[in-house]
Write an enzyme that holds these catalytic residues in place. Structure first.
Site, PDB file in Angstrom:
ATOM      1  N   GLY A  49       6.566 -11.404 -13.456  1.00  0.00           N
ATOM      2  CA  GLY A  49       5.352 -12.757 -13.811  1.00  0.00           C
ATOM      3  C   GLY A  49       5.253 -12.690 -15.014  1.00  0.00           C
ATOM      4  N   GLU A 103       0.456  -8.211 -19.160  1.00  0.00           N
ATOM      5  CA  GLU A 103       0.385  -8.477 -17.777  1.00  0.00           C
ATOM      6  C   GLU A 103       0.167  -9.992 -17.490  1.00  0.00           C
ATOM      7  OE1 GLU A 103       1.174  -7.912 -14.791  1.00  0.00           O
ATOM      8  OE2 GLU A 103       0.372  -6.134 -14.024  1.00  0.00           O
ATOM      9  N   ASP A 107      -5.541  -8.849 -10.937  1.00  0.00           N
ATOM     10  CA  ASP A 107      -6.416  -9.459  -9.555  1.00  0.00           C
ATOM     11  C   ASP A 107      -6.911  -8.201  -9.046  1.00  0.00           C
ATOM     12  OD1 ASP A 107      -6.466 -11.338  -7.617  1.00  0.00           O
ATOM     13  OD2 ASP A 107      -5.148 -10.226  -6.117  1.00  0.00           O
ATOM     14  N   THR A 111      -2.244  -2.515  -9.323  1.00  0.00           N
ATOM     15  CA  THR A 111      -0.709  -2.762 -10.133  1.00  0.00           C
ATOM     16  C   THR A 111      -1.358  -2.015 -11.441  1.00  0.00           C
ATOM     17  OG1 THR A 111      -0.325  -4.582  -8.842  1.00  0.00           O
ATOM     18  CG2 THR A 111       1.357  -3.825 -10.680  1.00  0.00           C
ATOM     19  N   LEU A 112      -2.248  -2.625 -12.234  1.00  0.00           N
ATOM     20  CA  LEU A 112      -2.355  -2.114 -13.569  1.00  0.00           C
ATOM     21  C   LEU A 112      -2.649  -0.761 -13.398  1.00  0.00           C
ATOM     22  CD1 LEU A 112      -2.619  -3.085 -16.466  1.00  0.00           C
ATOM     23  CD2 LEU A 112      -5.125  -3.205 -16.052  1.00  0.00           C
ATOM     24  N   LYS A 135      -8.941 -12.121 -12.758  1.00  0.00           N
ATOM     25  CA  LYS A 135      -9.734 -12.658 -11.670  1.00  0.00           C
ATOM     26  C   LYS A 135     -11.032 -11.728 -11.517  1.00  0.00           C
ATOM     27  CE  LYS A 135      -6.152 -14.844  -9.035  1.00  0.00           C
ATOM     28  NZ  LYS A 135      -5.327 -14.811  -7.396  1.00  0.00           N
ATOM     29  N   ARG A 169       7.827 -20.095 -10.610  1.00  0.00           N
ATOM     30  CA  ARG A 169       7.702 -19.271 -12.039  1.00  0.00           C
ATOM     31  C   ARG A 169       8.181 -20.186 -13.085  1.00  0.00           C
ATOM     32  NH1 ARG A 169       6.898 -13.825 -10.499  1.00  0.00           N
ATOM     33  NH2 ARG A 169       8.310 -13.145  -8.553  1.00  0.00           N
TER      34      ARG A 169
HETATM   35  P1  IMP Z   1      -3.278  -6.663  -8.506  1.00  0.00           P
HETATM   36  O1  IMP Z   1      -2.574  -5.341  -8.073  1.00  0.00           O
HETATM   37  O2  IMP Z   1      -3.738  -7.065  -7.341  1.00  0.00           O
HETATM   38  O3  IMP Z   1      -4.073  -6.826  -9.625  1.00  0.00           O
HETATM   39  O4  IMP Z   1      -2.071  -7.835  -8.607  1.00  0.00           O
HETATM   40  C1  IMP Z   1      -1.443  -7.890  -9.682  1.00  0.00           C
HETATM   41  C2  IMP Z   1      -0.133  -8.756  -9.371  1.00  0.00           C
HETATM   42  O5  IMP Z   1      -0.085  -9.431  -7.972  1.00  0.00           O
HETATM   43  C3  IMP Z   1       0.276  -9.586 -10.369  1.00  0.00           C
HETATM   44  O6  IMP Z   1       0.969  -8.977 -11.361  1.00  0.00           O
HETATM   45  C4  IMP Z   1       0.920 -10.593  -9.600  1.00  0.00           C
HETATM   46  O7  IMP Z   1       2.473 -10.375  -9.508  1.00  0.00           O
HETATM   47  C5  IMP Z   1       0.567 -10.745  -8.339  1.00  0.00           C
HETATM   48  N1  IMP Z   1      -0.703 -11.838  -8.145  1.00  0.00           N
HETATM   49  C6  IMP Z   1      -1.906 -11.497  -8.203  1.00  0.00           C
HETATM   50  N2  IMP Z   1      -2.780 -12.634  -8.138  1.00  0.00           N
HETATM   51  C7  IMP Z   1      -1.810 -13.943  -7.967  1.00  0.00           C
HETATM   52  C8  IMP Z   1      -1.972 -15.256  -7.684  1.00  0.00           C
HETATM   53  O8  IMP Z   1      -2.724 -15.765  -7.747  1.00  0.00           O
HETATM   54  N3  IMP Z   1      -0.654 -15.826  -7.735  1.00  0.00           N
HETATM   55  C9  IMP Z   1       0.685 -15.195  -7.899  1.00  0.00           C
HETATM   56  N4  IMP Z   1       0.788 -13.715  -7.852  1.00  0.00           N
HETATM   57  C10 IMP Z   1      -0.473 -12.976  -8.050  1.00  0.00           C
HETATM   58 MG    MG Z   2       4.207 -11.573  -7.941  1.00  0.00          MG
END
Ligand code: IMP
Ligand code: MG
Length: 180
Positions: A49, A103, A107, A111-112, A135, A169
């Site tokens: 991403g 990043e 969200d 992941t982070l 977010k 993308r």
């Molecule tokens: P997290 O682990 O929930 O913070 O999500 C992180 C990863 O989820 C990001 O690096 C994105 O690849 C994917 N992601 C989170 N929100 C979105 C979105 O609204 N659209 C597309 N990919 C998302």
């Molecule tokens: Mg993704």
């Protein structure tokens, strides 16, 4: 283009390419300021991403710097949980370096958190996080985000590196899922 469709989902324009570039520029300005007198930082870009954000940001970085890429891959084989990912590509030492993680979006922060844990094992001199999008309503972690391009509502978005099922993308603007 105000509206578009990817597979079964309809999307509407949410953040224009111009707004994105302004946010990228602001992050670059802050990093340029903060790293003026520090030893060459190494940027760690999280694929897939972050590729567009990384390319646009790095063109605006004035300091001498390095760039490396990491990818999160699902575990293969038996007993793997759908959510557990492993980090591939971290084969150079980040020990004693000023590391800046890039990043596309934070969200839930799951992941982070995993990425930070892995990088911390290398004992970097400093570890900062730059994310284009954040977010806050979805965030579940306490890791501080040092550079945030834009805070956005908890809606699913695509474009500028972000995908829906692999698609979208390439779009220079960001679109939000319609009707959410
Ligand atoms: P997290 O682990 O929930 O913070 O999500 C992180 C990863 O989820 C990001 O690096 C994105 O690849 C994917 N992601 C989170 N929100 C979105 C979105 O609204 N659209 C597309 N990919 C998302
Ligand atoms: Mg993704």
């Amino acid at each position: 283009m105000e509206k578009m469709q990817l597979k079964d989902k309809k999307f509407t324009l949410s953040i224009s390419a111009e707004e994105i570039q302004l946010a990228v520029k602001e992050i670059a300005n802050k990093i340029n300021h903060d790293f003026k007198n520090k030893s060459a930082p190494v940027f760690v870009s999280i694929l897939n991403g972050s590729f567009m954000f990384t390319a646009d940001l790095l063109k605006r970085i004035e300091a001498q710097c390095e760039i490396t890429f990491l990818k999160l891959a699902s575990y293969e084989g038996t007993g793997s949980s759908g959510n557990v990912k492993r980090l591939i590509g971290l084969n150079e030492s980040l020990q004693g370096r000023n590391v800046i993680v890039l990043e596309d979006i934070v969200d839930t922060g799951i992941t982070l958190e995993q990425i930070i844990k892995e990088i911390d094992k290398f004992k970097p001199e400093s570890l900062k996080v730059a994310t284009l999008l954040f977010k806050p309503e979805a965030y579940q972690k306490n890791i501080g985000l040092d550079y945030i391009g834009m805070e956005i509502p908890n809606r699913f978005i695509v474009g500028y590196g972000l995908d829906y099922d692999g698609l979208g993308r390439n779009l220079p603007d960001i679109y939000a899922l319609a009707g959410e």
